[in-house]
Scaffold this motif. Structure first.
Motif, PDB file in Angstrom:
ATOM      1  N   ILE A 154       0.978  -1.296  -0.048  1.00  0.00           N
ATOM      2  CA  ILE A 154      -0.122  -0.172  -0.036  1.00  0.00           C
ATOM      3  C   ILE A 154       1.086   1.251  -0.003  1.00  0.00           C
ATOM      4  CG2 ILE A 154      -1.690   1.368   1.451  1.00  0.00           C
ATOM      5  CD1 ILE A 154      -2.895  -1.023   2.124  1.00  0.00           C
ATOM      6  N   GLY A 155       1.920   1.337   0.875  1.00  0.00           N
ATOM      7  CA  GLY A 155       2.732   2.371   0.768  1.00  0.00           C
ATOM      8  C   GLY A 155       3.542   2.720  -0.462  1.00  0.00           C
ATOM      9  N   ARG A 177       2.371   1.746  -3.552  1.00  0.00           N
ATOM     10  CA  ARG A 177       1.033   2.209  -4.401  1.00  0.00           C
ATOM     11  C   ARG A 177       1.128   3.715  -4.338  1.00  0.00           C
ATOM     12  NH1 ARG A 177      -2.808  -0.615  -2.707  1.00  0.00           N
ATOM     13  NH2 ARG A 177      -2.109  -2.604  -3.704  1.00  0.00           N
ATOM     14  N   GLU A 178       1.092   3.965  -2.943  1.00  0.00           N
ATOM     15  CA  GLU A 178       0.688   5.533  -2.518  1.00  0.00           C
ATOM     16  C   GLU A 178       1.761   6.482  -3.111  1.00  0.00           C
ATOM     17  OE1 GLU A 178      -1.121   8.959  -1.529  1.00  0.00           O
ATOM     18  OE2 GLU A 178      -1.739   6.842  -1.854  1.00  0.00           O
ATOM     19  N   ARG A 179       3.253   6.052  -2.825  1.00  0.00           N
ATOM     20  CA  ARG A 179       4.196   6.912  -3.444  1.00  0.00           C
ATOM     21  C   ARG A 179       4.274   6.805  -4.773  1.00  0.00           C
ATOM     22  NH1 ARG A 179      10.086   5.019  -0.996  1.00  0.00           N
ATOM     23  NH2 ARG A 179      10.462   6.762  -2.524  1.00  0.00           N
ATOM     24  N   LYS A 211       1.714   6.641  -6.751  1.00  0.00           N
ATOM     25  CA  LYS A 211       0.672   7.497  -7.223  1.00  0.00           C
ATOM     26  C   LYS A 211       0.906   9.106  -6.858  1.00  0.00           C
ATOM     27  CE  LYS A 211      -4.349   8.428  -6.051  1.00  0.00           C
ATOM     28  NZ  LYS A 211      -5.442   8.013  -5.189  1.00  0.00           N
ATOM     29  N   ARG A 212       1.762   9.323  -6.051  1.00  0.00           N
ATOM     30  CA  ARG A 212       2.024  10.772  -5.610  1.00  0.00           C
ATOM     31  C   ARG A 212       3.017  11.196  -6.839  1.00  0.00           C
ATOM     32  NH1 ARG A 212       2.606  11.500   0.796  1.00  0.00           N
ATOM     33  NH2 ARG A 212       0.383  10.866   1.406  1.00  0.00           N
TER      34      ARG A 212
END
Length: 209
Positions: free
Chosen positions: A4-5, A7-9, A11-12
């Motif tokens: 999840i971490g 994926r979020e990175r 995305k950002r």
């Protein structure tokens, strides 16, 4: 690092890369002269993918404001014990002036000025910016109590910050140096927040949660 971490990175990073590419094109050719398809091609993604990240063309520019939407609310929540919300926001704005944070308007870097000319010189961007300001107001109002009085207070605070920043930018844009403007910018901020404190420091505005 969790999936999840990661994926979020990613995305950002995608937000930042696409926004930077778009702003570069807008600065070079003009906002209205660049199509969304052109931005997508330059970023090597499809138009549907671009719109998943940026619902409107204007958001490609205003993404830079996204991180500031909750800033006022965060300052109020994290203020020290015994400190009023307005005083905490005043200190935060003064700190931004000292750091030459572009959000305060007191920054003369050519790239910052070019971005601000693009923003304030494009009516659709100015109109879209108010949606970001409204979300900032809503977040601030929530921590101030969430009722009508809190919403009125949040609206006044956000308006003061916007007007102060716009005045600073206009002076820099006219050719005045940041160093020459700084004392006036600080004094104007002190006066404006003192008036806010006098008006808003009343029992009708709840203590933040």
């Amino acid at each position: 690092m969790s999936e999840i971490g990661l994926r979020e990175r990613k995305k950002r990073r995608m937000y930042q890369v696409v926004s930077d590419i778009a702003i570069g094109l807008f600065l070079e050719k003009g906002f209205d002269q660049v199509s969304v398809a052109e931005v997508a091609a330059a970023a090597e993604i499809s138009k549907p993918t671009l719109f998943r990240y940026f619902p409107a063309k204007e958001d490609l520019v205003l993404h830079r404001f996204a991180d500031h939407e909750g800033e006022a609310a965060r300052v109020v929540v994290e203020r020290g014990e015994g400190r009023s919300p307005v005083d905490a926001l005043r200190a935060g704005f003064l700190d931004g002036l000292a750091r030459r944070d572009p959000i305060t308007g007191l920054n003369g870097h050519p790239q910052v000025l070019a971005f601000q000319r693009l923003l304030y010189g494009t009516p659709s961007l100015v109109a879209r910016m108010y949606a970001y300001l409204e979300r900032s107001e809503a977040a601030l109002a929530e921590v101030l109590g969430g009722d009508l009085d809190a919403r009125v207070a949040a609206g006044q605070i956000v308006a003061v910050q916007r007007v102060l920043a716009l005045e600073n930018w206009r002076r820099v844009e006219r050719g005045e140096s940041v160093e020459d403007i700084e004392a006036d910018a600080v004094a104007a901020a002190e006066r404006a927040f003192a008036r806010l404190q006098a008006v808003l420091c009343s029992p009708s505005v709840h203590e933040p949660r």
